[in-house]
Design an enzyme around this catalytic site. Structure first.
Site, PDB file in Angstrom:
ATOM      1  N   PHE A  51       8.807 -39.055   4.025  1.00  0.00           N
ATOM      2  CA  PHE A  51       9.393 -40.376   3.780  1.00  0.00           C
ATOM      3  C   PHE A  51      10.785 -40.439   4.401  1.00  0.00           C
ATOM      4  CE2 PHE A  51      11.972 -43.362   1.399  1.00  0.00           C
ATOM      5  CZ  PHE A  51      11.181 -44.501   1.460  1.00  0.00           C
ATOM      6  N   LYS A  81      12.578 -38.104   6.726  1.00  0.00           N
ATOM      7  CA  LYS A  81      12.555 -36.881   7.540  1.00  0.00           C
ATOM      8  C   LYS A  81      13.947 -36.425   7.940  1.00  0.00           C
ATOM      9  CE  LYS A  81       7.932 -37.441   9.551  1.00  0.00           C
ATOM     10  NZ  LYS A  81       7.207 -36.163   9.615  1.00  0.00           N
ATOM     11  N   ASN A  99      -0.511 -30.757   1.115  1.00  0.00           N
ATOM     12  CA  ASN A  99      -0.255 -31.629   2.267  1.00  0.00           C
ATOM     13  C   ASN A  99      -1.460 -32.565   2.458  1.00  0.00           C
ATOM     14  OD1 ASN A  99       0.911 -32.573   4.773  1.00  0.00           O
ATOM     15  ND2 ASN A  99       2.028 -30.620   4.839  1.00  0.00           N
ATOM     16  N   ASN A 112      -0.581 -31.595  12.120  1.00  0.00           N
ATOM     17  CA  ASN A 112      -0.271 -32.288  13.376  1.00  0.00           C
ATOM     18  C   ASN A 112       0.547 -31.478  14.370  1.00  0.00           C
ATOM     19  OD1 ASN A 112      -1.622 -34.713  12.508  1.00  0.00           O
ATOM     20  ND2 ASN A 112       0.096 -34.995  11.096  1.00  0.00           N
ATOM     21  N   THR A 113       0.829 -30.233  14.053  1.00  0.00           N
ATOM     22  CA  THR A 113       1.445 -29.328  15.030  1.00  0.00           C
ATOM     23  C   THR A 113       0.406 -28.256  15.312  1.00  0.00           C
ATOM     24  OG1 THR A 113       3.695 -29.759  14.259  1.00  0.00           O
ATOM     25  CG2 THR A 113       3.338 -27.686  15.425  1.00  0.00           C
ATOM     26  N   LYS A 117       4.448 -24.771   0.823  1.00  0.00           N
ATOM     27  CA  LYS A 117       3.562 -25.953   0.745  1.00  0.00           C
ATOM     28  C   LYS A 117       2.290 -25.700   1.540  1.00  0.00           C
ATOM     29  CE  LYS A 117       3.388 -30.954   1.433  1.00  0.00           C
ATOM     30  NZ  LYS A 117       4.152 -32.172   1.717  1.00  0.00           N
ATOM     31  N   GLY A 128      -2.122 -38.353  -3.545  1.00  0.00           N
ATOM     32  CA  GLY A 128      -2.879 -39.457  -4.117  1.00  0.00           C
ATOM     33  C   GLY A 128      -2.410 -39.961  -5.460  1.00  0.00           C
ATOM     34  N   ASN A 160      -1.873 -40.060   9.221  1.00  0.00           N
ATOM     35  CA  ASN A 160      -0.748 -39.893  10.153  1.00  0.00           C
ATOM     36  C   ASN A 160      -0.962 -38.676  11.038  1.00  0.00           C
ATOM     37  OD1 ASN A 160       1.557 -37.681   9.893  1.00  0.00           O
ATOM     38  ND2 ASN A 160       0.691 -37.946   7.832  1.00  0.00           N
ATOM     39  N   ARG A 161      -0.522 -38.838  12.281  1.00  0.00           N
ATOM     40  CA  ARG A 161      -0.442 -37.696  13.203  1.00  0.00           C
ATOM     41  C   ARG A 161       0.921 -37.747  13.887  1.00  0.00           C
ATOM     42  NH1 ARG A 161      -4.758 -40.753  15.637  1.00  0.00           N
ATOM     43  NH2 ARG A 161      -4.064 -42.002  17.414  1.00  0.00           N
ATOM     44  N   SER A 163       1.221 -28.724   7.834  1.00  0.00           N
ATOM     45  CA  SER A 163       1.031 -29.980   8.565  1.00  0.00           C
ATOM     46  C   SER A 163      -0.112 -29.805   9.552  1.00  0.00           C
ATOM     47  CB  SER A 163       2.288 -30.364   9.337  1.00  0.00           C
ATOM     48  OG  SER A 163       1.953 -31.378  10.266  1.00  0.00           O
ATOM     49  N   TYR A 180       4.173 -40.167  -1.897  1.00  0.00           N
ATOM     50  CA  TYR A 180       4.583 -40.907  -0.722  1.00  0.00           C
ATOM     51  C   TYR A 180       3.670 -42.130  -0.553  1.00  0.00           C
ATOM     52  CZ  TYR A 180       5.918 -41.835   4.184  1.00  0.00           C
ATOM     53  OH  TYR A 180       6.347 -42.415   5.339  1.00  0.00           O
ATOM     54  N   GLY A 182      -2.981 -40.356   0.216  1.00  0.00           N
ATOM     55  CA  GLY A 182      -3.234 -41.489  -0.670  1.00  0.00           C
ATOM     56  C   GLY A 182      -4.426 -41.246  -1.567  1.00  0.00           C
ATOM     57  N   GLY A 192       3.422 -35.602  13.922  1.00  0.00           N
ATOM     58  CA  GLY A 192       3.744 -34.392  14.693  1.00  0.00           C
ATOM     59  C   GLY A 192       5.204 -33.967  14.568  1.00  0.00           C
ATOM     60  N   PHE A 193       5.725 -33.973  13.328  1.00  0.00           N
ATOM     61  CA  PHE A 193       7.098 -33.509  13.081  1.00  0.00           C
ATOM     62  C   PHE A 193       8.119 -34.219  13.975  1.00  0.00           C
ATOM     63  CE2 PHE A 193       6.117 -28.919  11.378  1.00  0.00           C
ATOM     64  CZ  PHE A 193       5.662 -29.469  10.191  1.00  0.00           C
ATOM     65  N   ASN A 223      12.660 -29.555   3.464  1.00  0.00           N
ATOM     66  CA  ASN A 223      11.362 -29.087   3.955  1.00  0.00           C
ATOM     67  C   ASN A 223      11.528 -28.663   5.407  1.00  0.00           C
ATOM     68  OD1 ASN A 223       8.736 -29.515   5.382  1.00  0.00           O
ATOM     69  ND2 ASN A 223       8.002 -29.992   3.331  1.00  0.00           N
TER      70      ASN A 223
HETATM   71  C1  LIG Z   1       3.578 -40.696   7.158  1.00  0.00           C
HETATM   72  C2  LIG Z   1       3.582 -39.346   6.506  1.00  0.00           C
HETATM   73  C3  LIG Z   1       4.425 -38.350   6.990  1.00  0.00           C
HETATM   74  C4  LIG Z   1       4.440 -37.096   6.379  1.00  0.00           C
HETATM   75  N1  LIG Z   1       5.295 -36.140   6.859  1.00  0.00           N
HETATM   76  C5  LIG Z   1       5.369 -34.943   6.218  1.00  0.00           C
HETATM   77  C6  LIG Z   1       6.285 -33.953   6.645  1.00  0.00           C
HETATM   78  O1  LIG Z   1       7.061 -34.155   7.577  1.00  0.00           O
HETATM   79  N2  LIG Z   1       6.282 -32.757   5.990  1.00  0.00           N
HETATM   80  C7  LIG Z   1       5.463 -32.497   4.929  1.00  0.00           C
HETATM   81  O2  LIG Z   1       5.499 -31.399   4.361  1.00  0.00           O
HETATM   82  N3  LIG Z   1       4.593 -33.427   4.496  1.00  0.00           N
HETATM   83  C8  LIG Z   1       4.529 -34.640   5.105  1.00  0.00           C
HETATM   84  N4  LIG Z   1       3.660 -35.593   4.653  1.00  0.00           N
HETATM   85  C9  LIG Z   1       2.752 -35.249   3.516  1.00  0.00           C
HETATM   86  C10 LIG Z   1       3.298 -35.727   2.180  1.00  0.00           C
HETATM   87  O3  LIG Z   1       4.519 -35.093   1.864  1.00  0.00           O
HETATM   88  C11 LIG Z   1       2.271 -35.461   1.057  1.00  0.00           C
HETATM   89  O4  LIG Z   1       2.066 -34.059   0.949  1.00  0.00           O
HETATM   90  C12 LIG Z   1       0.939 -36.125   1.323  1.00  0.00           C
HETATM   91  O5  LIG Z   1       1.105 -37.383   1.945  1.00  0.00           O
HETATM   92  C13 LIG Z   1       0.135 -36.345   0.035  1.00  0.00           C
HETATM   93  O6  LIG Z   1       0.840 -37.179  -0.866  1.00  0.00           O
HETATM   94  P1  LIG Z   1       0.553 -38.772  -1.004  1.00  0.00           P
HETATM   95  O7  LIG Z   1      -0.919 -38.950  -1.147  1.00  0.00           O
HETATM   96  O8  LIG Z   1       1.345 -39.183  -2.229  1.00  0.00           O
HETATM   97  O9  LIG Z   1       1.087 -39.409   0.223  1.00  0.00           O
HETATM   98  C14 LIG Z   1       3.612 -36.851   5.257  1.00  0.00           C
HETATM   99  C15 LIG Z   1       2.779 -37.852   4.769  1.00  0.00           C
HETATM  100  C16 LIG Z   1       2.757 -39.095   5.377  1.00  0.00           C
HETATM  101  C17 LIG Z   1       1.847 -40.172   4.821  1.00  0.00           C
END
Ligand SMILES: Cc1cc2nc3c(=O)[nH]c(=O)nc-3n(C[C@H](O)[C@H](O)[C@H](O)COP(=O)(O)O)c2cc1C
Length: 364
Positions: A63, A65, A243, A175-176, A214, A295, A110-111, A173, A316, A266, A113-114, A139
């Site tokens: 959320f 970063k 994650n 996406n990396t 994590k 979720g 989402n993808r 993650s 998130y 979600g 990618g940090f 993080n």
């Molecule tokens: C758009 C987006 C970006 C995210 N970026 C990161 C991230 O940079 N690092 C990380 O550890 N998790 C990241 N997450 C994962 C969330 O921290 C969380 O673990 C995951 O979305 C599950 O929770 P939620 O269902 O409440 O969203 C991201 C999630 C979303 C939706």
């Protein structure tokens, strides 16, 4: 006030491209003056990792970063904020579009990618607010093109130790490319050994900062045995489950968007991430506390995470669909659940359903 803000802003934000909407939300949080939420009732306070959280509901990483709005989120009444993922050097991430809403599923793929502005910028922002108080975790992750990924984590621990309430080692993650391989036992053991060593090295000039791990919800249970075993051996202070998932549950309605590559979050992630939380809880045997994420979109969902083993929760995607009113609902429901059960703290609810959950059939 929060309810009004949610009602006015959500239709507008949902009409925008998801990434533009997110940028606008961050801007609003930076510049719109926010009234401070009422103080939390003492029974919502949680002690974990040597820290005292005013309430157990945190903002999940992704959320914020770049550490732009931790204080705004704390003002809104979150018990803690986790910024990041931060990598040592700035990184553009993948090409847009890379963030997709599955409205009818209350989900996001989402993808990214940090994508982030890099460690120096986030560090400068956190240093500027260092005396503001509140729990702000950092993080940390590796740059995509890093030659020694473990070294990236070590450098970040060294740089942020003075300003981080805790660290989260993010090896989950999707996406990396290759990052999740760091969850494999030998690689994880090496990584955590080096991170814990770095934490000890900087302890002399700062303090001992808790280190959490994590994980992905897509690990097999055999992988999870290894991961929890290594986490215990290396004496991490806690784990965060989970994650986003690469899975696409059959229940998804928006089948077209579901085909996008990336991590799903979600409502459709709730069952899997909560089951993995319970599985982690029974393996951790109270060696360390857990944070449950994935979720959460209602008070009962937050309570289910706690009963599955979470001492704290994060969210998130629920905020995208429900706004900050979700936080108020969860806190009210937690306080009511405590009263109903004649309990004086959330601690006595943690993990009470975990063993039973691990006996259920695997979530589809
Ligand atoms: C758009 C987006 C970006 C995210 N970026 C990161 C991230 O940079 N690092 C990380 O550890 N998790 C990241 N997450 C994962 C969330 O921290 C969380 O673990 C995951 O979305 C599950 O929770 P939620 O269902 O409440 O969203 C991201 C999630 C979303 C939706």
């Amino acid at each position: 006030m929060i309810g009004l803000f949610d009602r006015l802003s959500r239709p507008l934000l949902r009409a925008l491209d998801p990434e533009d909407a997110h940028a606008l939300t961050l801007k609003a949080l930076r510049y719109v003056p926010l009234a401070r939420a009422a103080a939390d009732p003492p029974e919502l306070s949680v002690r974990a990792f040597g820290l005292t959280f005013p309430n157990p509901v945190g903002v999940a990483p992704g959320f914020d970063k770049n550490a732009e709005v931790p204080d705004a989120m704390l003002r809104l009444g979150f018990g803690f904020v986790e910024i990041g993922t931060v990598t040592p050097r700035p990184q553009a991430g993948n090409l847009r579009p890379r963030l997709f809403r599955l409205e009818s599923d209350r989900a996001v793929i989402n993808r990214l990618g940090f994508n982030n502005e890099g460690a120096p910028k986030a560090l400068a922002r956190l240093s500027a607010r260092a005396r503001a108080g509140g729990i702000v975790g950092v993080n940390i992750g590796a740059n995509k093109d890093s030659a020694d990924r473990a070294e990236d984590y070590v450098r970040l621990v060294e740089s942020f130790a003075a300003v981080a309430s805790y660290f989260t080692v993010n090896v989950s993650s999707p996406n990396t490319p290759g990052l999740r391989d760091l969850q494999q036992a030998a690689a994880l053991d090496d990584l955590l050994a080096r991170v814990m060593e770095a934490r000890e090295r900087v302890r002399a000039r700062t303090r001992s900062v808790p280190v959490l791990l994590k994980i992905a919800p897509d690990l097999t249970l055999a992988d999870l045995d290894d991961v929890v075993g290594v986490a215990r051996k290396r004496r991490v202070d806690g784990m965060i489950v989970s994650n986003t998932t690469l899975a696409r549950p059959a229940s998804l309605h928006d089948r077209d968007t579901a085909r996008e590559a990336g991590g799903l979050s979600g409502r459709p992630l709730f069952k899997l991430s909560t089951r993995m939380l319970a599985e982690t809880f029974v393996r951790a045997e109270s060696a360390f506390p857990l944070i449950g994420v994935g979720g959460i979109d209602s008070g009962p969902a937050a309570i289910a995470k706690i009963k599955a083993g979470a001492s704290l929760v994060q969210m998130y995607t629920g905020l995208v669909y429900r706004g900050v009113g979700l936080l108020t609902e969860i806190k009210t429901d937690l306080a009511a659940a405590l009263r109903r059960g004649h309990r004086t703290s959330l601690e006595s609810m943690v993990g009470i359903d975990a063993a039973e959950m691990t006996a259920e059939s695997w979530p589809a």
